[in-house]
Design an enzyme around this catalytic site. Structure first.
Site, PDB file in Angstrom:
ATOM      1  N   SER A 139      44.342  43.502 -86.953  1.00  0.00           N
ATOM      2  CA  SER A 139      44.210  42.529 -88.063  1.00  0.00           C
ATOM      3  C   SER A 139      45.355  42.810 -89.396  1.00  0.00           C
ATOM      4  O   SER A 139      45.686  44.123 -89.417  1.00  0.00           O
ATOM      5  CB  SER A 139      42.915  42.696 -88.278  1.00  0.00           C
ATOM      6  OG  SER A 139      42.794  41.902 -89.555  1.00  0.00           O
ATOM      7  N   TYR A 152      34.620  46.472 -91.026  1.00  0.00           N
ATOM      8  CA  TYR A 152      35.640  46.025 -90.344  1.00  0.00           C
ATOM      9  C   TYR A 152      36.861  46.231 -90.390  1.00  0.00           C
ATOM     10  O   TYR A 152      37.662  46.675 -89.593  1.00  0.00           O
ATOM     11  CB  TYR A 152      35.566  44.379 -90.716  1.00  0.00           C
ATOM     12  CG  TYR A 152      36.631  43.428 -89.981  1.00  0.00           C
ATOM     13  CD1 TYR A 152      36.308  42.789 -88.687  1.00  0.00           C
ATOM     14  CD2 TYR A 152      37.756  43.288 -90.421  1.00  0.00           C
ATOM     15  CE1 TYR A 152      37.174  42.192 -87.903  1.00  0.00           C
ATOM     16  CE2 TYR A 152      38.691  42.609 -89.505  1.00  0.00           C
ATOM     17  CZ  TYR A 152      38.254  41.903 -88.288  1.00  0.00           C
ATOM     18  OH  TYR A 152      39.280  41.249 -87.617  1.00  0.00           O
TER      19      TYR A 152
HETATM   20  N1  LIG Z   1      40.135  34.848 -87.063  1.00  0.00           N
HETATM   21  C1  LIG Z   1      40.728  35.719 -87.853  1.00  0.00           C
HETATM   22  O1  LIG Z   1      40.918  35.249 -89.112  1.00  0.00           O
HETATM   23  C2  LIG Z   1      41.237  37.015 -87.399  1.00  0.00           C
HETATM   24  C3  LIG Z   1      41.970  37.700 -87.850  1.00  0.00           C
HETATM   25  C4  LIG Z   1      42.434  38.954 -87.547  1.00  0.00           C
HETATM   26  C5  LIG Z   1      41.981  39.558 -86.386  1.00  0.00           C
HETATM   27  N2  LIG Z   1      40.962  38.854 -85.885  1.00  0.00           N
HETATM   28  C6  LIG Z   1      40.368  39.433 -84.595  1.00  0.00           C
HETATM   29  O2  LIG Z   1      40.550  38.685 -83.608  1.00  0.00           O
HETATM   30  C7  LIG Z   1      39.810  38.869 -82.414  1.00  0.00           C
HETATM   31  C8  LIG Z   1      39.197  37.497 -82.175  1.00  0.00           C
HETATM   32  O3  LIG Z   1      38.622  36.869 -83.174  1.00  0.00           O
HETATM   33  P1  LIG Z   1      37.985  35.238 -83.360  1.00  0.00           P
HETATM   34  O4  LIG Z   1      38.421  35.078 -84.777  1.00  0.00           O
HETATM   35  O5  LIG Z   1      39.000  34.613 -82.400  1.00  0.00           O
HETATM   36  O6  LIG Z   1      36.440  35.278 -83.363  1.00  0.00           O
HETATM   37  P2  LIG Z   1      35.492  34.379 -82.666  1.00  0.00           P
HETATM   38  O7  LIG Z   1      35.882  33.063 -82.761  1.00  0.00           O
HETATM   39  O8  LIG Z   1      34.200  34.825 -83.746  1.00  0.00           O
HETATM   40  O9  LIG Z   1      35.418  34.838 -81.138  1.00  0.00           O
HETATM   41  C9  LIG Z   1      34.854  36.149 -80.987  1.00  0.00           C
HETATM   42  C10 LIG Z   1      34.849  36.375 -79.368  1.00  0.00           C
HETATM   43  O10 LIG Z   1      34.258  37.628 -79.157  1.00  0.00           O
HETATM   44  C11 LIG Z   1      33.146  37.835 -78.489  1.00  0.00           C
HETATM   45  N3  LIG Z   1      32.508  38.708 -78.903  1.00  0.00           N
HETATM   46  C12 LIG Z   1      32.098  39.304 -79.809  1.00  0.00           C
HETATM   47  N4  LIG Z   1      31.047  40.413 -79.838  1.00  0.00           N
HETATM   48  C13 LIG Z   1      31.381  40.603 -78.379  1.00  0.00           C
HETATM   49  C14 LIG Z   1      30.566  41.742 -77.633  1.00  0.00           C
HETATM   50  N5  LIG Z   1      29.889  42.573 -78.126  1.00  0.00           N
HETATM   51  N6  LIG Z   1      31.025  41.690 -76.361  1.00  0.00           N
HETATM   52  C15 LIG Z   1      31.730  40.754 -76.050  1.00  0.00           C
HETATM   53  N7  LIG Z   1      32.322  39.735 -76.227  1.00  0.00           N
HETATM   54  C16 LIG Z   1      32.127  39.692 -77.797  1.00  0.00           C
HETATM   55  C17 LIG Z   1      32.476  36.268 -78.767  1.00  0.00           C
HETATM   56  O11 LIG Z   1      31.641  35.820 -77.693  1.00  0.00           O
HETATM   57  P3  LIG Z   1      29.738  36.198 -77.695  1.00  0.00           P
HETATM   58  O12 LIG Z   1      29.438  35.733 -79.213  1.00  0.00           O
HETATM   59  O13 LIG Z   1      29.252  35.218 -76.938  1.00  0.00           O
HETATM   60  O14 LIG Z   1      29.867  37.612 -77.288  1.00  0.00           O
HETATM   61  C18 LIG Z   1      33.735  35.276 -78.729  1.00  0.00           C
HETATM   62  O15 LIG Z   1      34.142  34.817 -77.460  1.00  0.00           O
HETATM   63  C19 LIG Z   1      38.665  39.902 -83.096  1.00  0.00           C
HETATM   64  O16 LIG Z   1      39.136  41.016 -82.646  1.00  0.00           O
HETATM   65  C20 LIG Z   1      39.015  39.537 -84.730  1.00  0.00           C
HETATM   66  O17 LIG Z   1      38.479  40.839 -85.312  1.00  0.00           O
HETATM   67  C21 LIG Z   1      40.559  37.509 -86.220  1.00  0.00           C
END
Ligand SMILES: NC(=O)c1ccc[n+]([C@@H]2O[C@H](COP(=O)([O-])OP(=O)(O)OC[C@H]3O[C@@H](n4cnc5c(N)ncnc54)[C@H](OP(=O)(O)O)[C@@H]3O)[C@@H](O)[C@H]2O)c1
Length: 256
Positions: A139, A152
């Protein structure tokens, strides 16, 4: 790397970036396997993309990782790419004494221990593949802390450091190690931050994933979509200024 005809495992493939990777990687002709904790979300993903393969698995549970490995490599012996995408981000007031010692490290178990354990488990298998690849999703907050989410930021900085070491240790293998340094984007992860982040600053998830896929195709080992590029430069040129900007929501949290 060639992004056709691979067998790719994506942790957290049922929402946000993971779901978008699923869509775009299937469109390119790859076999895609996704995990998540919530079976309903997995079923919905399967309904949306009938070609996807789903496995319920919690990345924060070492036993679940071992079981996932056995099932996945038995059914998909050609698995050659792992995308460590699953992640969680919480707003945490460190003055809150109701948060117990197990709860406070939840993000570490998911965002940092999860990818490290997944790689440790899948590495011997990936090493046997002709074209292996690992991508860890970090991130922009690995570069500059966001003080309302202190754990985080620590996990993403830690994952970034680990990814660099992993790349060096795998230099004599067929595995390429990528880092996606993702900027803030429109995904459910950000729903809890609606009052803390300017919605105009959020990147569209489909755009971000298209850039990530181009980066993988061009063997760009560190991929900085959108504003992550600016953060990369500014975290070096003006770290104090940016920390001050990202610290603004703290006052509201401390007064609430
Ligand atoms: N969105 C942003 O602004 C942003 C920015 C920088 C980096 N990121 C990173 O990008 C990645 C994806 O984020 P996103 O924004 O797409 O989040 P999201 O929409 O909340 O999706 C998260 C996904 O991870 C799964 N998950 C969460 N905890 C888990 C666990 N313990 N075991 C297996 N699966 C798990 C969730 O499914 P379940 O809840 O069903 O497990 C869901 O499929 C993350 O690593 C996040 O830190 C996001």
């Amino acid at each position: 790397m060639n992004l056709k005809n691979n067998t790719i495992l994506i942790t957290g493939g049922t929402s946000g970036f993971g779901l978008e990777f699923t869509k775009q990687l299937l469109d390119l002709g790859n076999t895609v396997i996704v995990t998540g904790r919530n079976q309903d979300k997995l079923d919905q993903t399967k309904k949306q993309f009938p070609k996807v393969n789903i496995f319920q698995s919690d990345v924060s549970d070492p036993k679940a990782i071992k079981e996932l490995f056995q099932k996945v490599v038995t059914q998909f012996p050609n698995l050659n790419m792992l995308i460590n995408n699953a992640g969680e981000m919480r707003k945490i007031n460190l003055h809150d004494t109701s948060i117990d010692l197990e709860n406070i490290t939840k993000e570490i178990d998911i965002n940092l221990s999860g990818p490290i354990r997944m790689i440790q488990q899948f590495l011997p298998h990936l090493k046997k593949q002709k074209n292996g690849a690992i991508m860890n999703v970090t991130s922009g907050l690995a570069l500059i802390p966001f003080p309302i989410s202190p754990i985080y930021g620590a996990t993403k900085s830690g994952l970034r450091s680990y990814t660099k070491s992993l790349r060096v240790q795998l230099k004599n293998t067929n595995i390429k190690v990528f880092e996606l340094v993702a900027p803030a984007a429109k995904t459910p992860l950000n729903d809890k931050f609606a009052n803390d982040v300017d919605p105009k600053s959020l990147m569209e998830a489909d755009k971000l994933v298209t850039i990530a896929i181009k980066g993988l195709e061009n063997d760009k080992l560190e991929i900085y979509p959108g504003i992550a590029n600016v953060l990369k430069i500014m975290s070096r040129l003006a770290p104090a200024f940016f920390l001050k900007q990202l610290s603004k929501p703290v006052d509201k949290m401390l007064n609430s």
